[in-house]
Design a protein around this motif. Structure first.
Motif, PDB file in Angstrom:
ATOM      1  N   VAL A 591       0.871  -1.179   0.000  1.00 38.07           N
ATOM      2  CA  VAL A 591       0.000   0.000   0.000  1.00 38.07           C
ATOM      3  C   VAL A 591       0.905   1.225   0.000  1.00 38.07           C
ATOM      4  O   VAL A 591       1.752   1.381   0.890  1.00 38.07           O
ATOM      5  CB  VAL A 591      -0.927   0.013   1.226  1.00 38.07           C
ATOM      6  N   SER A 592       0.761   2.078  -0.990  1.00 39.22           N
ATOM      7  CA  SER A 592       1.602   3.282  -1.099  1.00 39.22           C
ATOM      8  C   SER A 592       1.059   4.377  -0.201  1.00 39.22           C
ATOM      9  O   SER A 592      -0.099   4.790  -0.329  1.00 39.22           O
ATOM     10  CB  SER A 592       1.633   3.756  -2.562  1.00 39.22           C
ATOM     11  N   VAL A 615      -2.410  -2.742  -2.577  1.00 37.77           N
ATOM     12  CA  VAL A 615      -2.268  -4.196  -2.577  1.00 37.77           C
ATOM     13  C   VAL A 615      -2.176  -4.680  -4.027  1.00 37.77           C
ATOM     14  O   VAL A 615      -1.177  -4.432  -4.696  1.00 37.77           O
ATOM     15  CB  VAL A 615      -3.404  -4.883  -1.787  1.00 37.77           C
ATOM     16  N   LYS A 616      -3.214  -5.311  -4.578  1.00 33.89           N
ATOM     17  CA  LYS A 616      -3.155  -5.834  -5.935  1.00 33.89           C
ATOM     18  C   LYS A 616      -3.673  -4.848  -6.972  1.00 33.89           C
ATOM     19  O   LYS A 616      -3.667  -5.142  -8.173  1.00 33.89           O
ATOM     20  CB  LYS A 616      -3.942  -7.143  -6.026  1.00 33.89           C
ATOM     21  N   HIS A 617      -4.132  -3.693  -6.547  1.00 37.62           N
ATOM     22  CA  HIS A 617      -4.690  -2.695  -7.454  1.00 37.62           C
ATOM     23  C   HIS A 617      -3.657  -1.611  -7.738  1.00 37.62           C
ATOM     24  O   HIS A 617      -2.972  -1.126  -6.829  1.00 37.62           O
ATOM     25  CB  HIS A 617      -5.945  -2.040  -6.859  1.00 37.62           C
ATOM     26  N   GLY A 618      -3.533  -1.220  -9.014  1.00 38.47           N
ATOM     27  CA  GLY A 618      -2.669  -0.100  -9.376  1.00 38.47           C
ATOM     28  C   GLY A 618      -3.394   1.212  -9.199  1.00 38.47           C
ATOM     29  O   GLY A 618      -3.876   1.814 -10.170  1.00 38.47           O
ATOM     30  N   PRO A 655      -3.890   7.119   3.214  1.00 37.95           N
ATOM     31  CA  PRO A 655      -3.855   7.829   1.929  1.00 37.95           C
ATOM     32  C   PRO A 655      -4.407   9.247   1.993  1.00 37.95           C
ATOM     33  O   PRO A 655      -3.918  10.135   1.286  1.00 37.95           O
ATOM     34  CB  PRO A 655      -4.707   6.934   1.019  1.00 37.95           C
ATOM     35  N   TRP A 656      -5.426   9.497   2.830  1.00 39.55           N
ATOM     36  CA  TRP A 656      -6.013  10.835   2.903  1.00 39.55           C
ATOM     37  C   TRP A 656      -5.018  11.834   3.516  1.00 39.55           C
ATOM     38  O   TRP A 656      -4.896  12.960   3.044  1.00 39.55           O
ATOM     39  CB  TRP A 656      -7.294  10.783   3.741  1.00 39.55           C
ATOM     40  N   ILE A 657      -4.310  11.380   4.557  1.00 38.04           N
ATOM     41  CA  ILE A 657      -3.330  12.268   5.197  1.00 38.04           C
ATOM     42  C   ILE A 657      -2.047  12.346   4.373  1.00 38.04           C
ATOM     43  O   ILE A 657      -1.443  13.421   4.242  1.00 38.04           O
ATOM     44  CB  ILE A 657      -3.025  11.786   6.633  1.00 38.04           C
ATOM     45  N   ALA A 658      -1.620  11.208   3.806  1.00 39.94           N
ATOM     46  CA  ALA A 658      -0.382  11.192   3.020  1.00 39.94           C
ATOM     47  C   ALA A 658      -0.460  12.147   1.837  1.00 39.94           C
ATOM     48  O   ALA A 658       0.541  12.779   1.469  1.00 39.94           O
ATOM     49  CB  ALA A 658      -0.100   9.778   2.535  1.00 39.94           C
ATOM     50  N   ARG A 659      -1.632  12.278   1.242  1.00 36.88           N
ATOM     51  CA  ARG A 659      -1.806  13.179   0.096  1.00 36.88           C
ATOM     52  C   ARG A 659      -1.484  14.621   0.486  1.00 36.88           C
ATOM     53  O   ARG A 659      -0.945  15.394  -0.322  1.00 36.88           O
ATOM     54  CB  ARG A 659      -3.247  13.074  -0.415  1.00 36.88           C
ATOM     55  N   LYS A 660      -1.759  14.986   1.719  1.00 29.93           N
ATOM     56  CA  LYS A 660      -1.508  16.346   2.190  1.00 29.93           C
ATOM     57  C   LYS A 660      -0.021  16.588   2.464  1.00 29.93           C
ATOM     58  O   LYS A 660       0.393  17.739   2.627  1.00 29.93           O
ATOM     59  CB  LYS A 660      -2.316  16.618   3.457  1.00 29.93           C
ATOM     60  N   HIS A 661       0.772  15.504   2.537  1.00 32.76           N
ATOM     61  CA  HIS A 661       2.205  15.640   2.822  1.00 32.76           C
ATOM     62  C   HIS A 661       3.040  15.268   1.597  1.00 32.76           C
ATOM     63  O   HIS A 661       4.157  14.756   1.727  1.00 32.76           O
ATOM     64  CB  HIS A 661       2.604  14.742   4.004  1.00 32.76           C
TER      65      HIS A 661
END
Length: 810
Positions: A591-592, A615-618, A655-661
């Motif tokens: 998970v990125s 996971v298995k989804h791009g 992902p929601w918080i990571a997008r802000k950083h």
């Protein structure tokens, strides 16, 4: 345990025969000066099943036997040619058998199995192959075969009172009486497979008239030619590879003209051969191409008046004998004291070896300058010193599929770092070992030993190696271990990394350069730049390489950051260290949750083009952040959709918080510029402690180091750390030691663990954060170096008081 009966006619020797009866071998005559009563079974050609296989009853298709004799017994039968040969083999091994000197000869037993033959025994349709022997002499039939000899040391037998008995030799069976049962024997000290030439009379008796040890001291160059011709005629471009036609050789590329014995630079298209070998250790006989002798070595016959290493001189002569004019050898074709030009050549090793018509490989077990065994008056080792063959009892042939691993993989040549890419990149290879020559291309393997038992009874093309020399085709075989064939995947990359890092380099500073050729191939195959030998697109998952114990930096590898496995002084693997060659594909299902930047040594700070996944989804981090619910996963032992969304929304890094950083702060570029090659990223960081190991369990040198938070709760671990390191760095007796743990990616825990967690109703622990333990440097910014990698249970990360930091990983 009962002692087997001893036959007074043969002495205390037991023989087990399969698929035949004794009377088959007791008719006719035998020369007593050649064979003793104990070895009478070898006196008649019927032991070799010389009849056509189809003419023999199914129950009588095989004749293999097993004999047991002590060294003391064999020594008494000195008039027997077989006993003398077998005993001579044992006496040659004595210096290498540490137990033999202190063991009575009456208790050292040889298990003798055979006969076996140098062919597969079966054709591709699993039918028995006929064995006719060499009948070129009308008076004799010659059979070439080998035996399997196992040296065992029998413990002293005990009486009921516990004292040693006086019997010299005994063998027991599980039933105690039935001699056809498998024998229970002590561990084997040594196994060898010496070869013998058996000569029988070509009359009605077919009696043995001669026994001699059989070796092939020199290889036949014409046989090698036939292999190459067969490959070119039958495989064509399949072994050449499409990409090799497009490769351009580096500027200043030189080859040896074997006809005029000089160094040349050629223009246009030309055919050449490459050499892979080991340089001799020490200053003696290490003549090489340098700036001050380039001009002189371009003169005709200049190589005839200089002292070349034996292996180089042999390779030049062999190339000429094979009908090839041009040969590339690194020491004579690269100007060794031209730093810039040499680096250009090293960086083009993929083009050099992939473009060569074939590679001559000196797959030897020594760096002494012994030349090419079996060529130019250099006889090879006798068969008693060869790696033991693994025969098939039913077909009485050899296991061809294991010859490559037995004869090439264990050699010193194959354990050297530079030779890894030379083997991997070569499209056709002629391996010259101490014992035999083996050929390998993309489609087939061929072995010199498969022609030895047949070439004297054949003629024409069969004598040149077409008879049974090729052992497999790409359709029937497993994928080649050292072949760039078809699509290259990240799994291939991970296997190659483990193989390469397990090898030796005389100069550890060569760790990056010796992999450059493979990196060039990977760049094209994976469609991704390689950053210090790690593919940029897969940076997130490929940062999680493992080594046994804490990271130890190679001091000789300059300007290589700690996040690259190139900097490690230990062997490196991906996934489970117990099964590096069979990596679980879930290893790449990440998970990125981090954006990576790279301080390019040749440029500025840039954002990496890393493949982002769920996971298995791009799916990208941005796409995930714009969704209210996370993508649905399917499969066994997967947490429910509602639980996944709940656990992720509670995680401090999602992902929601990571997008802000995503973006870096304005002062980061200046700090990152001080550390060329560093990775820069925003992530959450927590200070955790190493917990003490729990006593008990199976002790191992390395184990997972438990991570605990401020409340002494277990939250995760750092993988494969030395027990001594854990003991020195764990918190105890009021001494608190804190270590920085940074988040890199996330994903589901291993399948086996998820299965257990599901059974225990601990579904919230199935998601983990993939973390790195780092050593923080005393800098204003968070500058750190790698120590190890591991995981933290995602649902417990919020209890670790994590904080967002910009990490400069150098």
């Amino acid at each position: 345990m009962d002692e087997l009966d001893q036959n007074p006619a043969t002495g205390p020797l037991d023989t087990v025969e399969c698929g035949t009866s004794d009377d088959r071998h007791t008719s006719g005559r035998s020369n007593s000066l050649i064979i003793c009563p104990r070895c009478r079974i070898w006196g008649y050609i019927s032991i070799h099943n010389m009849d056509e296989p189809k003419s023999r009853p199914e129950s009588d298709r095989f004749t293999t036997m097993r004999q047991y004799a002590s060294i003391e017994q064999l020594a008494k039968e000195h008039q027997c040619a077989m006993c003398v040969s077998i005993l001579a083999s044992y006496r040659a091994w004595i210096p290498y058998l540490p137990n033999a000197s202190s063991w009575p000869t009456s208790r050292i037993v040889l298990e003798i199995s055979g006969p076996f033959y140098l062919d597969p025994g079966l054709d591709p349709s699993a039918k028995l192959l006929p064995r006719r022997g060499d009948r070129s002499n009308p008076d004799h039939i010659v059979v070439r075969m080998f035996l399997r000899l196992e040296v065992k040391g029998l413990p002293p037998p005990k009486t009921e009172a516990g004292n040693e008995t006086s019997e010299q030799f005994f063998v027991t069976t599980p039933s105690g009486n039935d001699p056809t049962d498998e024998f229970r024997m002590p561990p084997t000290w040594l196994v060898a497979t010496p070869r013998f030439k058996m000569t029988y009379s070509n009359d009605e008796a077919k009696a043995l008239v001669g026994v001699e040890e059989w070796d092939v001291p020199f290889f036949d160059v014409n046989l090698l030619k036939s292999w190459l011709k067969r490959c070119e005629d039958c495989h064509g471009s399949l072994c050449a590879g499409e990409e090799t036609e497009k490769m351009s050789l580096p500027a200043g590329f030189r080859v040896i003209d074997t006809h005029e014995n000089k160094i040349v630079q050629l223009e246009g298209s030309f055919r050449y051969v490459a050499l892979s070998y080991m340089w001799k250790v020490g200053p003696d006989n290490n003549f090489q191409l340098e700036k001050d002798n380039v001009a002189s070595l371009e003169e005709p016959h200049s190589l005839e008046v200089v002292q070349l290493p034996n292996i180089v001189a042999d390779a030049i002569a062999l190339c000429r004998d094979l009908g090839e004019r041009y040969l590339w050898i690194d020491r004579l074709c690269i100007v060794q004291d031209d730093i810039v030009g040499k680096l250009d050549q090293i960086n083009a090793m993929d083009a050099i070896y992939r473009s060569a018509s074939f590679t001559i490989i000196g797959a030897l077990d020594t760096r002494d300058d012994i030349g090419l065994p079996g060529y130019a008056g250099r006889p090879r080792h006798p068969s008693i010193w060869w790696p033991a063959y693994k025969p098939e009892v039913e077909s009485q042939g050899i296991r061809c599929g294991e010859i490559m691993s037995d004869f090439i993989n264990p050699t010193l040549w194959n354990r050297r770092g530079w030779t890894f890419q030379e083997r991997l990149l070569s499209r056709r290879s002629i391996f010259i070992t101490h014992h035999q020559v083996i050929y390998e291309c993309f489609q087939d393997e061929a072995m010199e030993l498969l022609t030895w038992a047949t070439h004297e009874e054949s003629s024409g093309d069969e004598a040149s190696g077409a008879l049974g020399s090729f052992t497999r085709g790409v359709i029937e075989s497993e994928p080649f271990e050292y072949r760039i064939w078809g699509n290259i995947s990240l799994l291939d990359y991970c296997r190659w990394v483990f193989d390469y890092t397990s090898r030796q380099l005389s100069n550890r500073g060569d760790a990056l350069n010796a992999f450059n050729g493979v990196s060039n191939v990977l760049e094209r195959a994976l469609n991704s730049p390689m950053l210090f030998c790690i593919p940029e697109k897969s940076m997130a998952s490929c940062l999680f390489w493992d080594c046994f114990g804490p990271f130890s930096h190679q001091g000789e590898v300059y300007d290589v950051p700690s996040w690259s496995w190139v900097s490690s002084s230990k062997a490196v693997g991906y996934g489970s260290l117990d099964s590096r060659r069979s990596i679980d594909r879930e290893f790449f299902d990440i998970v990125s949750i981090v954006y990576f930047y790279f301080q390019d040594p040749n440029g500025g700070l840039r954002k990496l083009d890393v493949e982002e996944r769920w996971v298995k989804h791009g799916v990208t981090i941005q796409e995930l952040s714009e969704r209210g619910e996370l993508p649905t996963l399917s499969g066994k032992h997967i947490p429910a959709e509602w639980r996944t969304n709940e656990d992720w929304k509670e995680c401090p890094q999602n992902p929601w918080i990571a997008r802000k950083h995503e973006e870096l702060g304005p002062d980061i570029r200046g700090s990152a510029a001080l550390f060329p090659g560093c990775l820069v990223f925003n992530t959450t960081v927590a200070s955790l402690r190493i917990g003490q190991l729990i006593a008990g369990g199976y002790p191992t040198e390395v184990t997972d180091a438990p991570l605990i938070d401020k409340n002494d709760n277990y939250v995760g671990n750092i993988r494969n750390m030395d027990r001594g390191w854990i003991a020195a760095h764990c918190s105890r007796d009021g001494i608190q030691k804190w270590y920085e743990i940074v988040v890199i990616t996330s994903g589901l825990d291993d399948y086996s663990l998820r299965k257990r967690l599901g059974f225990e109703k601990r579904h919230s622990e199935m998601w983990v954060l993939h973390v790195m333990m780092v050593e923080r440097l005393p800098c204003k910014q968070f500058v750190a170096r790698r120590i190890g990698v591991g995981k933290v249970i995602m649902s417990r990360w919020k209890d670790c008081n994590p904080r967002w930091e910009t990490v400069i990983l150098c």
